[in-house]
Design an enzyme around this catalytic site. Structure first.
Site, PDB file in Angstrom:
ATOM      1  N   TYR A 466       0.844  -1.197   0.000  1.00  9.36           N
ATOM      2  CA  TYR A 466       0.000   0.000   0.000  1.00  9.36           C
ATOM      3  C   TYR A 466       0.880   1.248   0.000  1.00  9.36           C
ATOM      4  CZ  TYR A 466       1.044   0.565   4.995  1.00  9.36           C
ATOM      5  OH  TYR A 466       1.675   0.729   6.196  1.00  9.36           O
ATOM      6  N   CYS A 467       0.255   2.377  -0.372  1.00  7.45           N
ATOM      7  CA  CYS A 467       0.919   3.684  -0.313  1.00  7.45           C
ATOM      8  C   CYS A 467      -0.148   4.733  -0.060  1.00  7.45           C
ATOM      9  CB  CYS A 467       1.721   3.966  -1.588  1.00  7.45           C
ATOM     10  SG  CYS A 467       0.722   4.002  -3.090  1.00  7.45           S
ATOM     11  N   THR A 468       0.153   6.005  -0.280  1.00  2.90           N
ATOM     12  CA  THR A 468      -0.785   7.076   0.075  1.00  2.90           C
ATOM     13  C   THR A 468      -2.025   7.068  -0.797  1.00  2.90           C
ATOM     14  OG1 THR A 468       1.083   8.434   0.778  1.00  2.90           O
ATOM     15  CG2 THR A 468      -1.019   9.553   0.440  1.00  2.90           C
ATOM     16  N   ILE A 496      -4.215   4.689   1.069  1.00  4.99           N
ATOM     17  CA  ILE A 496      -4.743   4.980   2.410  1.00  4.99           C
ATOM     18  C   ILE A 496      -5.903   5.966   2.334  1.00  4.99           C
ATOM     19  CG2 ILE A 496      -4.110   5.800   4.713  1.00  4.99           C
ATOM     20  CD1 ILE A 496      -1.172   5.157   3.928  1.00  4.99           C
TER      21      ILE A 496
END
Length: 905
Positions: A466-468, A496
């Site tokens: 996952y990332c932003t 996120i």
């Protein structure tokens, strides 16, 4: 060997030829299978090679910027040329008409060349459409007989546009008429209402233009007795045959006024269209035009590979904006997960202060809309492109949430690997439970970390990441899938931000606790959006847990920091005592200003004019060691744009001589750059130690010692490499060879992780390179004796080659007490003559600033000249102030770009 027939009765029924044919057929099939496999493999490799070639042809960010500046410069030059031609035309007309009066008063025979006088009126409808000013509603201009304006439609339009500039942006209809004369020979002006009373005709081609001016000539010949020259009437009206503007797109119909919005919605999206964006510059302009009606703000990157956007949009036009994005083919269905919307809009009254303060002033998340063309929308550092459409499973947020809940009960050997693909400063603020941060400083460092973490694992092992907002995971997922060969890769769809939004929508009022803990770092002025109240990051000043992120309020530091609420108040938003003093205390008083002191005849600054004798001086001076030449070459190789900033032979030898003559060889340098001057000063410090027969190693507390401060990380790394070679191999040919090897094919300048490097030269002179965020703040902290570590003993000499706009403050910090510089010590300031422009600053007496300095210029050369004049003015002010200072004696030397040698009384 004896070959016997097969004794089996059934096999003996087949002739040997049939068996051999079957074997041949089998071998043929095997060969064909291998050949097809080789061909397919070759085709795949050829396709990858072509993709690699195409990737290498994509221009770098600097090349894109240079090309954009080149285009802007060409447009600017075209506009200036057009203005110049128009101005010259008007001056020519002025000379022609006024020349008659001048020559008549002087008794000379002079006649004005034949000119046509043309009166123009513009119809009301066109005036309203073009918003013409009073001067442009009607007017008169002149056309010289026989010129292009009287021979062609284009020439006539150019003459018309010189006066009626707004008409350049419109298509219009031209009608001409012969004038109606009053008794005194003046023309009756055709107003909008009475134009129908005139006999007129269309002027639509070159023949119409020639006919029109021919009729005007004939009319003039018949009325010579009352007319001064041939005249015409022109009417400019809206072209009824002009193509109608296209209807507004559907997404703008019945759209609310974005200025009436009550809140701003933060959003982000990205797209990797499979066909790529062939012309990013044109596409960026298209986006800017399409998004203009929405009054959107933000930062958007466009590259051939796709689009990456972080924006804020008025909430009352959000649906219209999303429909607009869907209508753009390059976005549309290629926006993975659509538009990623922040769950909580920002009230419009709070938007202006929702960002982290900048320079102590409140700031919004975005101030304007910037759409920039880049080589890549996310700089990945890969040496070949990957297929971004093959990047693993895009897992919806709610499925991700359930998967993580199950992960807690999974066995360790079969549990998915959960990777946080963000940078360290982001992961420190918050992350999912059980996630493994990559702890990288930037995304380009991710690949080695991922490869090392997954090395040796079963390729069927699930990998979750996952990332932003999801875009970095597209690239990371493609790498893990295509390069590392993992079969079960999944990514958090929308990152996120989407997880936060969907969990709030599905479980309002906190009915389901989020598995992400802490603050989500975001790439806008807010810098972070808290999801839970957990604090994971450490305060930079006290070490307490916090999730508050900001930038140091010292403009010359401005590094990103995490700081608790208490320290943010105590340190006034800065990262250290030094930065706090720089922006808050202001205890150090500036030097006396020359404007506040009555001038004395005995202290008048005079600068003589010299020819350039630098080459002659170098030729009759002791030659420098060959090591210095290699520093020059390395600087040109690694930092070509700043290669002119090194001290050079004459100045470098002078610095060595001055350092050699100091009492203890203790030198402070502000501005290391690539280490040329530092090496000169260190050589001189060792000479001073030899002269006083010093035994031992020089250090902070005493003895020959050079301390040098630098803020640029790349220059710091290069300087550290040079000085280590100097200390290990000397200044002769051996050291020169090692310095030359830094430019080798496979050589690399090592990144220095620590903030200081300590070395010793000639087993005597110590040297400490210190990486700082603001040299002046550090210097003032030393002067105030407020640094946490022990202060170095006072220095004999300070070489000042730092920020030219703050020289007065640097010198004041050295003079305010004796903590840094001993009484009788020297301050050597570089660049005090600033390319010779200080003469203009001195002689201009306030008129040094030129007219173009007050105009917004896009031309790079003009901008550089303007900056040079401003800096020269600063240098002249410094030279004047220091001359009037009673605590020092000063001599200015015209060495290279000028050195000011200041002795502290």
């Amino acid at each position: 060997m004896i070959v016997r027939e097969n004794s089996h009765p059934k096999l003996n029924r087949f002739p040997k030829r049939v068996v051999l044919n079957n074997i041949s057929l089998l071998l043929l099939l095997v060969w064909l299978d291998c050949s097809v496999g080789m061909l397919l493999n070759f085709a795949t490799r050829s396709q990858r090679f072509r993709a690699f070639q195409a990737f290498q042809m994509i221009p770098s960010n600097q090349e894109l910027v240079d090309e954009r500046l080149k285009v802007a410069k060409a447009k600017k030059e075209a506009r200036l040329q057009s203005s110049k031609e128009s101005r010259e035309r008007n001056l020519q007309l002025k000379r022609l008409f006024h020349g008659n009066e001048i020559n008549r008063t002087q008794g000379n025979n002079y006649t004005v060349p034949d000119m046509y006088a043309i009166k123009v009126s513009v119809c009301k409808e066109l005036r309203q459409d073009l918003k013409l000013n009073g001067r442009e509603k009607r007017g008169r201009f002149f056309v010289e007989v026989g010129s292009k304006g009287s021979q062609s439609l284009k020439g006539l339009q150019m003459e018309l546009h010189a006066f009626f500039r707004a008409l350049r942006k419109s298509t219009y209809r031209l009608e001409a008429s012969l004038p109606i004369l009053n008794k005194d020979g003046s023309l009756v002006v055709a107003s909008v209402d009475d134009w129908n009373n005139f006999e007129s005709w269309d002027v639509a081609c070159d023949d119409d233009v020639r006919k029109t001016f021919h009729d005007a000539e004939n009319f003039y010949e018949n009325n010579k007795d009352i007319m001064k020259r041939a005249s015409l009437l022109l009417r400019v009206s809206k072209n009824p045959n002009a193509p109608k503007p296209p209807p507004p797109p559907d997404y703008l119909e019945n759209m609310a006024n974005p200025d009436d919005t009550e809140s701003m919605t933060m959003l982000s999206f990205y797209a990797f269209p499979p066909g790529t964006i062939q012309f990013p510059d044109e596409f960026a302009l298209q986006l800017r035009n399409k998004w203009k009606p929405f009054h959107a703000l933000g930062r958007v990157y466009v590259a051939r590979e796709g689009v990456n956007a972080q924006m804020s949009v008025p909430s009352n036009v959000l649906e219209n904006f999303m429909d607009c994005c869907k209508s753009i083919p390059e976005l549309g269905k290629w926006m993975e997960n659509g538009v990623n919307i922040d769950p909580k809009p920002i009230p419009i009254n709070d938007f202006a202060t929702a960002g982290v303060p900048i320079n102590g002033k409140e700031a919004p998340p975005f101030r304007s809309l910037h759409i920039r063309v880049r080589r890549q929308v996310v700089a990945d550092g890969l040496d070949k492109p990957l297929d971004w459409q093959v990047a693993g499973y895009d897992m919806p947020p709610l499925e991700w949430h359930q998967k993580l809940k199950e992960l807690r009960n999974s066995s360790e050997n079969k549990a998915p690997i959960l990777l946080d693909c963000r940078n360290k400063y982001e992961s420190d603020m918050g992350k999912f439970d059980m996630a493994e941060p990559l702890n990288t400083e930037n995304f380009r460092e991710s690949w080695d970390v991922i490869k090392e973490r997954l090395e040796g694992l079963d390729k069927e092992r699930p990998v979750m990441m996952y990332c932003t907002g999801g875009i970095r995971c597209v690239k990371a997922g493609a790498y893990v899938t295509q390069e590392l060969g993992f079969k079960n890769v999944s990514r958090l769809a929308g990152g996120i931000i989407a997880y936060d939004r969907e969990l709030n929508e599905k479980f309002p009022e906190g009915k389901e606790a989020p598995l992400f803990k802490g603050t989500n770092f975001v790439f806008d002025g807010r810098l972070g959006r808290p999801i839970t109240e957990d604090d994971f990051a450490e305060c930079v000043t006290c070490g307490a847990e916090t999730s508050l992120v900001s930038n140091c309020l010292n403009d010359n530091c401005h590094k990103r920091i995490t700081q608790c609420e208490n320290c943010r108040t105590v340190f006034h938003g800065t990262c250290s005592d030094a930065c706090r003093q720089r922006i808050f205390n202001g205890r150090l008083l500036p030097l006396k200003n020359v404007d506040d002191i009555e001038p004395k005849e005995t202290k008048t600054a005079t600068l003589n004019k010299f020819e350039n004798l630098e080459d002659y001086s170098v030729g009759y001076s002791s030659p420098p060691p060959s090591f210095y030449r290699e520093i020059e070459y390395n600087t040109k190789n690694f930092l070509p744009s700043g290669s002119h900033m090194i001290s050079g032979v004459s100045q470098g030898r002078l610095l060595t001589q001055l350092a050699s003559m100091t009492r203890e060889g203790r030198i402070l340098e502000l501005g290391t750059f690539t280490g040329y001057a530092t090496a000169c000063l260190l050589e001189g410090a060792a000479n001073a130690g030899d002269a006083m027969n010093y035994k031992g190693l020089g250090c902070k507390q005493g003895g020959p010692f050079v301390m040098t401060l630098e803020r640029d990380a790349r220059a710091f790394d290069i300087a550290a490499a040079h000085l280590k070679i100097m200390c290990e191999s000397g200044l002769g040919e051996e050291g020169a060879e090692f310095a030359c090897a830094l430019r080798g094919k496979n050589a690399e300048i090592a990144n220095v992780e620590d903030d200081s490097v300590n070395i010793t030269y000639n087993n005597m002179a110590g040297c400490e390179l210190v990486k700082v965020s603001d040299a002046l703040a550090t210097l003032e902290a030393m002067a105030n004796a407020s640094l946490d570590s022990s202060l170095p003993a006072p220095f004999d000499m300070v070489f000042l080659d730092a920020d030219k706009t703050r020289l007065t403050e640097y010198v004041e910090a050295l003079l305010v007490n004796d903590y840094i510089l001993k009484k009788g010590g020297l301050i050597v300031v570089d660049n005090v003559l600033w390319k010779g422009l200080v003469l203009e600053a001195n002689n201009g007496v306030g008129n040094f600033q030129r007219k173009e300095d007050t105009i917004e210029q896009e031309d790079d050369s003009i901008r550089k000249k303007r900056r040079a004049r401003k800096l020269a003015s600063k240098m002249h002010t410094f030279n004047s102030n220091i001359l009037m200072e009673d605590r020092v004696e000063v001599v200015v030397l015209p060495v290279r770009d000028g050195l000011s040698v200041i002795r502290k009384k």
